[in-house]
Design a protein around this motif. Structure first.
Motif, mmCIF file in Angstrom:
data_model
loop_
_atom_site.group_PDB
_atom_site.id
_atom_site.type_symbol
_atom_site.label_atom_id
_atom_site.label_comp_id
_atom_site.label_asym_id
_atom_site.label_seq_id
_atom_site.Cartn_x
_atom_site.Cartn_y
_atom_site.Cartn_z
ATOM 1 N N UNK A 1 2.954 3.014 -9.891
ATOM 2 C CA UNK A 1 2.077 3.127 -8.726
ATOM 3 C C UNK A 1 2.892 3.454 -7.469
ATOM 4 N N UNK A 2 4.026 2.802 -7.304
ATOM 5 C CA UNK A 2 4.882 3.064 -6.143
ATOM 6 C C UNK A 2 5.426 4.492 -6.177
ATOM 7 N N UNK A 3 5.796 4.966 -7.359
ATOM 8 C CA UNK A 3 6.293 6.346 -7.467
ATOM 9 C C UNK A 3 5.198 7.346 -7.116
ATOM 10 N N UNK A 4 3.982 7.072 -7.554
ATOM 11 C CA UNK A 4 2.854 7.950 -7.183
ATOM 12 C C UNK A 4 2.678 7.978 -5.663
ATOM 13 N N UNK A 5 2.767 6.812 -5.038
ATOM 14 C CA UNK A 5 2.630 6.733 -3.583
ATOM 15 C C UNK A 5 3.740 7.523 -2.882
ATOM 16 N N UNK A 6 4.961 7.378 -3.365
ATOM 17 C CA UNK A 6 6.091 8.102 -2.777
ATOM 18 C C UNK A 6 5.879 9.607 -2.905
ATOM 19 N N UNK A 7 5.418 10.058 -4.058
ATOM 20 C CA UNK A 7 5.201 11.485 -4.274
ATOM 21 C C UNK A 7 4.085 12.035 -3.389
ATOM 22 N N UNK A 8 3.146 11.188 -2.980
ATOM 23 C CA UNK A 8 2.132 11.618 -2.019
ATOM 24 C C UNK A 8 2.719 11.800 -0.619
ATOM 25 N N UNK A 9 3.863 11.171 -0.364
ATOM 26 C CA UNK A 9 4.518 11.282 0.937
ATOM 27 C C UNK A 9 5.445 12.499 1.020
ATOM 28 N N UNK A 10 5.813 13.072 -0.114
ATOM 29 C CA UNK A 10 6.719 14.218 -0.127
ATOM 30 C C UNK A 10 7.404 14.320 -1.474
ATOM 31 N N UNK B 1 -8.706 0.779 0.471
ATOM 32 C CA UNK B 1 -9.055 2.040 -0.184
ATOM 33 C C UNK B 1 -8.011 3.119 0.074
ATOM 34 N N UNK B 2 -6.900 2.747 0.658
ATOM 35 C CA UNK B 2 -5.836 3.720 0.880
ATOM 36 C C UNK B 2 -4.485 3.035 0.838
ATOM 37 N N UNK B 3 -3.448 3.842 0.654
ATOM 38 C CA UNK B 3 -2.100 3.302 0.612
ATOM 39 C C UNK B 3 -1.772 2.699 1.978
ATOM 40 N N UNK B 4 -1.127 1.555 1.953
ATOM 41 C CA UNK B 4 -0.704 0.920 3.199
ATOM 42 C C UNK B 4 0.812 1.036 3.290
ATOM 43 N N UNK B 5 1.248 1.820 4.249
ATOM 44 C CA UNK B 5 2.673 1.949 4.492
ATOM 45 C C UNK B 5 2.986 1.029 5.654
ATOM 46 N N UNK C 1 -0.902 -0.697 -3.933
ATOM 47 C CA UNK C 1 -2.029 -1.283 -4.660
ATOM 48 C C UNK C 1 -3.060 -0.233 -5.044
ATOM 49 N N UNK C 2 -3.384 0.659 -4.119
ATOM 50 C CA UNK C 2 -4.400 1.682 -4.353
ATOM 51 C C UNK C 2 -4.005 2.627 -5.488
ATOM 52 N N UNK C 3 -2.727 2.772 -5.743
ATOM 53 C CA UNK C 3 -2.239 3.689 -6.766
ATOM 54 C C UNK C 3 -2.144 3.060 -8.158
ATOM 55 N N UNK C 4 -2.441 1.768 -8.263
ATOM 56 C CA UNK C 4 -2.368 1.102 -9.573
ATOM 57 C C UNK C 4 -3.464 1.624 -10.488
ATOM 58 N N UNK D 1 -5.068 -0.037 -12.573
ATOM 59 C CA UNK D 1 -6.100 -1.058 -12.732
ATOM 60 C C UNK D 1 -6.774 -1.390 -11.400
ATOM 61 N N UNK D 2 -6.610 -0.530 -10.398
ATOM 62 C CA UNK D 2 -7.156 -0.781 -9.063
ATOM 63 C C UNK D 2 -8.659 -1.047 -9.106
ATOM 64 N N UNK D 3 -9.391 -0.256 -9.866
ATOM 65 C CA UNK D 3 -10.845 -0.371 -9.900
ATOM 66 C C UNK D 3 -11.325 -1.628 -10.619
ATOM 67 N N UNK D 4 -10.427 -2.283 -11.364
ATOM 68 C CA UNK D 4 -10.792 -3.505 -12.079
ATOM 69 C C UNK D 4 -10.465 -4.761 -11.270
ATOM 70 N N UNK D 5 -9.737 -4.548 -10.182
ATOM 71 C CA UNK D 5 -9.336 -5.689 -9.357
ATOM 72 C C UNK D 5 -10.281 -5.829 -8.177
ATOM 73 N N UNK D 6 -10.238 -6.959 -7.524
ATOM 74 C CA UNK D 6 -11.080 -7.228 -6.366
ATOM 75 C C UNK D 6 -10.331 -6.891 -5.084
ATOM 76 N N UNK D 7 -10.166 -5.605 -4.785
ATOM 77 C CA UNK D 7 -9.427 -5.193 -3.593
ATOM 78 C C UNK D 7 -10.360 -4.506 -2.607
#
Length: 185
Positions: A119-128, A88-92, A74-77, A79-85
């Motif tokens: 967004x998921x690909x961005x999150x994965x790339x942050x993991x390695x 503030x960090x990726x939840x694995x 969700x954090x990597x979307x 449109x994250x800043x436009x949503x009501x979330x």
């Protein structure tokens, strides 16, 4: 999900979902003839039980255990800043192994604009740095906004902008099915 909707038709029964998952596992096994260095990641929320079902089939084909995890990107979307979330960090939810140098099979229920997959690909790339990321989706409903295409898909269906594809899967839902619904404003 929006509650104001009318079911247009059932796209997949529970049996059809199982058949599609069998076909998806067969395709993944053909693309990756070895389970070595493979990690399966399910996207929250309904991609997680789909990933578990795909894993069971692949383990049966390879006669070998395969690492599985899940993530909420969700954090990597974009449109994250436009949503009501609040997050503030990726939840694995579960990450059993490093993605570094592995082939990641990313599993989701519906592919639409491509933004969730990105967004998921961005999150994965942050993991390695994985060797490859392969996208498996149960349903591709079109209307892509980004140049993202699945490597493996259970069903392709044409939809209108005012329609949605609803996947129901146990244990999140009380049944396994896929329906096309018309969303009312």
């Amino acid at each position: 999900m929006k509650d104001n909707c009318k079911i247009i038709r059932e796209l997949m029964s529970a049996q059809a979902m199982e058949f599609a998952l069998d076909e998806m596992a067969a395709k993944m096994a053909k693309i990756h003839p070895s389970a070595d260095d493979v990690v399966i990641l399910g996207m929250a929320s309904r991609g997680i039980p789909l990933a578990q079902k795909l894993r069971e089939r692949l383990e049966s084909k390879f006669n070998k255990k395969i690492n599985i995890g899940s993530l909420d990107a969700t954090f990597y979307r974009d449109d994250f800043h436009y949503r009501n979330h609040v997050a503030t960090e990726m939840r694995v939810t579960e990450m059993p192994a490093s993605v570094e140098g592995k082939t990641v099979i990313l599993v989701d229920d519906v592919l639409y604009t491509g933004r969730s997959a990105l967004a998921a690909m961005r999150a994965i790339l942050d993991l390695g740095r994985p060797a490859a990321i392969r996208l498996c989706v149960l349903v591709d409903r079109g209307h892509r906004e980004l140049p993202i295409a699945p490597d493996c898909v259970g069903l392709v269906v044409e939809t209108a902008q005012h329609q949605e594809v609803r996947v129901k899967i146990e244990p999140i839902d009380k049944e396994n099915s896929v329906s096309l619904v018309e969303v009312e404003d």
